[in-house]
Design a protein around this motif. Structure first.
Motif, short mmCIF file in Angstrom:
data_model
loop_
_atom_site.label_atom_id
_atom_site.label_comp_id
_atom_site.label_asym_id
_atom_site.label_seq_id
_atom_site.Cartn_x
_atom_site.Cartn_y
_atom_site.Cartn_z
N GLY A 51 0.80 -1.23 0.00
CA GLY A 51 0.00 0.00 0.00
C GLY A 51 0.83 1.27 0.00
N GLU A 52 2.04 1.20 -0.51
CA GLU A 52 2.86 2.41 -0.58
C GLU A 52 2.69 3.03 -1.96
OE1 GLU A 52 6.75 2.22 1.48
OE2 GLU A 52 7.43 3.33 -0.30
N THR A 53 1.64 3.83 -2.10
CA THR A 53 1.33 4.41 -3.40
C THR A 53 1.33 5.93 -3.31
OG1 THR A 53 -1.00 4.15 -2.81
CG2 THR A 53 -0.04 2.50 -4.28
N PRO A 54 1.52 6.67 -4.41
CA PRO A 54 1.94 6.21 -5.73
C PRO A 54 3.23 5.40 -5.66
CG PRO A 54 1.42 8.57 -5.78
CD PRO A 54 1.35 8.13 -4.37
N VAL A 55 3.32 4.36 -6.48
CA VAL A 55 4.47 3.45 -6.45
C VAL A 55 5.77 4.20 -6.75
CG1 VAL A 55 3.03 1.49 -7.05
CG2 VAL A 55 4.13 2.79 -8.86
N GLY B 51 -2.83 4.72 -6.05
CA GLY B 51 -3.39 4.52 -4.71
C GLY B 51 -4.76 5.14 -4.52
N GLU B 52 -5.50 5.29 -5.61
CA GLU B 52 -6.84 5.85 -5.48
C GLU B 52 -7.83 4.70 -5.39
OE1 GLU B 52 -7.61 9.50 -7.81
OE2 GLU B 52 -9.58 8.57 -8.13
N ARG C 46 -8.66 -8.71 -4.33
CA ARG C 46 -9.77 -8.02 -3.65
C ARG C 46 -9.24 -6.89 -2.75
NH1 ARG C 46 -11.40 -11.72 0.65
NH2 ARG C 46 -9.54 -10.75 1.54
N ASP C 47 -8.24 -7.22 -1.91
CA ASP C 47 -7.71 -6.22 -0.99
C ASP C 47 -7.09 -5.04 -1.72
OD1 ASP C 47 -8.52 -7.80 1.09
OD2 ASP C 47 -6.54 -8.59 1.57
N ILE C 48 -6.38 -5.34 -2.83
CA ILE C 48 -5.75 -4.25 -3.59
C ILE C 48 -6.82 -3.34 -4.19
CG2 ILE C 48 -4.44 -3.74 -5.68
CD1 ILE C 48 -2.72 -6.17 -5.08
N GLU C 52 -7.26 -2.12 0.81
CA GLU C 52 -7.00 -2.59 2.17
C GLU C 52 -5.60 -3.21 2.20
OE1 GLU C 52 -10.44 -4.33 4.28
OE2 GLU C 52 -8.94 -5.77 4.99
N THR C 53 -4.60 -2.37 2.39
CA THR C 53 -3.22 -2.83 2.36
C THR C 53 -2.54 -2.50 3.67
OG1 THR C 53 -2.68 -0.75 1.30
CG2 THR C 53 -2.89 -2.68 -0.14
N PRO C 54 -1.46 -3.21 4.05
CA PRO C 54 -0.94 -4.43 3.42
C PRO C 54 -2.01 -5.51 3.31
CG PRO C 54 0.54 -3.69 5.17
CD PRO C 54 -0.68 -2.84 5.24
#
Lengths: 198, 198, 198
Positions: A51-55, B51-52, C46-48, C52-54
């Motif tokens: 979840g580290e976005t923007p990548v 990440g949107e 689904r999580d991505i 819902e991350t990590p």
């Protein structure tokens, strides 16, 4: 210095992408995308999963330029790349050593379990090649032969063992990276591969 | 008005997905998934990378209905689709023009570098087709022929050039979109393609 | 109890991954990755998509151990797996029932439209297998035959119908899961499949 290694790794990965894409008779756009995906795909998948976005390549444009330049160079000098095979192997190997440890450390700073961190490191190093092979309609080469991912996993394990020793952070980084590099070089030199199980 | 264009583009993309899936002898579920992925895959990848999340089609259910309806229609009238080939080409072309500019603007509002924004725009427009081809076990067609992604890249570059002129925002949007559309139409009309490099 | 079902499902999915990977003559690393992807790929996607991350397997290491153990077991006893075919089918079927409902509920708690929730549930249950097939360079099997995804969709629809009744939450969960399981078992027993449309 790590930044320079990172760029050398990106160059090696891009060129490996170009070679595969040329082989598949892709056009200039296809070649560029394959080079790009090979170079940044692993880190991108890692960033998305935690979840580290923007990548990361979206935040440091340097890598886009490096991929672009490497791709153009590789296309122009494609008949000469054979002479570079050894340097490319070295860059690529140093690259996966670096990417593995960077991935492991990203996992740690996201507070994840060591096993997950090792998985993230291996993914950072290897999954650019996996995505490249999928886009080229091949079964990913690292699933079939050569100690490649295995070197990354060993490096990741080494990282967590060394970290318990009273060493400075940079040393842990470097030694774990060297474990990846040495394992890979030995594996290629002595033609080691994982046993087939079928 | 942009909303209507967006829906027309979704229809064209869905139908192109249905045609490929029928060709691969998929069942009703497979066809629906391929249509869906073709229509929303590019935008989904874009949203994930910046990440949107939840990704956009999860927030506006309209597009799900449009894909569903287009898929059912395309299956029922599949023998007649040939007559629509020209309209579909037009919808598809207008669609990628729109998607490109929407992608570029999402990148800008995420504070990203112009080159990354252009990449995002191109991805929004083209990667639905890439994912479709991967799911159908083909090397993505846009990596091999036709000025398709190239039209999007040119449109993205045009966007940033025009934005410096003292024009109203909507004009920048429309002109950049038209650059994509006109490039693509000319490319098809005059059978332009990127040079092969192998 | 749901946790145990989840683990049984993970075992069944991992073993199905091992079998496909062995078939493709992958090495030990390839087999492990395919097993892992088959087991957690759907939930990861689904999580991505909902952000819902990590992603969940990074937060509960148990599943990594379950996949590892199942993979090793499956490799050791691969000649005996045929005897387990029925149990595996049952585990797998119970697994998709559970995954479907878990996915639906994740969608609900993210505030998404029922149709999107059903899509998320189906994705959680089925897309591990889709990613497995892509990595193995096959057209995903669920796009071509068998009522598999369809069972999940029906279970998802059932969930929203039952939820309107004055029942306790756990009942809704269980009945919707049973709809998936029963549909799938009946479909296999009576060799039902979606009509071909080509």
């Amino acid at each position: 210095m790590f930044y320079i290694i990172d760029i050398l790794g990106t160059i090696a990965f891009s060129i490996s992408g170009v070679l595969v894409a040329l082989n598949k008779k892709m056009d200039a756009f296809g070649i560029l995308i394959i080079a790009f995906v090979t170079a940044v795909g692993g880190g991108t998948l890692r960033d998305i999963l935690i979840g580290e976005t923007p990548v990361s390549w979206m935040k440091d444009i340097t890598f886009v330029y490096v991929v672009l330049a490497s791709t153009i160079m590789a296309i122009i000098f494609k008949s000469k790349i054979d002479y570079l095979r050894k340097s490319l192997f070295l860059f690529d190997t140093i690259g996966i050593g670096l990417y593995t440890v960077v991935g492991v450390e990203k996992g740690i700073s996201a507070g994840l379990h060591p096993i997950i961190c090792i998985a993230l490191g291996t993914m950072s190093a290897c999954f650019g090649g996996v995505i490249r092979d999928i886009l080229c309609n091949e079964i990913p080469v690292i699933f079939r032969k050569e100690i490649y991912a295995t070197a990354c996993i060993l490096g990741g394990i080494a990282y967590f063992i060394i970290k318990r020793l009273p060493l400075e952070g940079n040393f842990v980084f470097i030694i774990a990276g060297l474990v990846v590099i040495v394992t890979r070089i030995l594996a290629v030199k002595f033609k080691l591969r994982l046993p087939n199980l079928y």
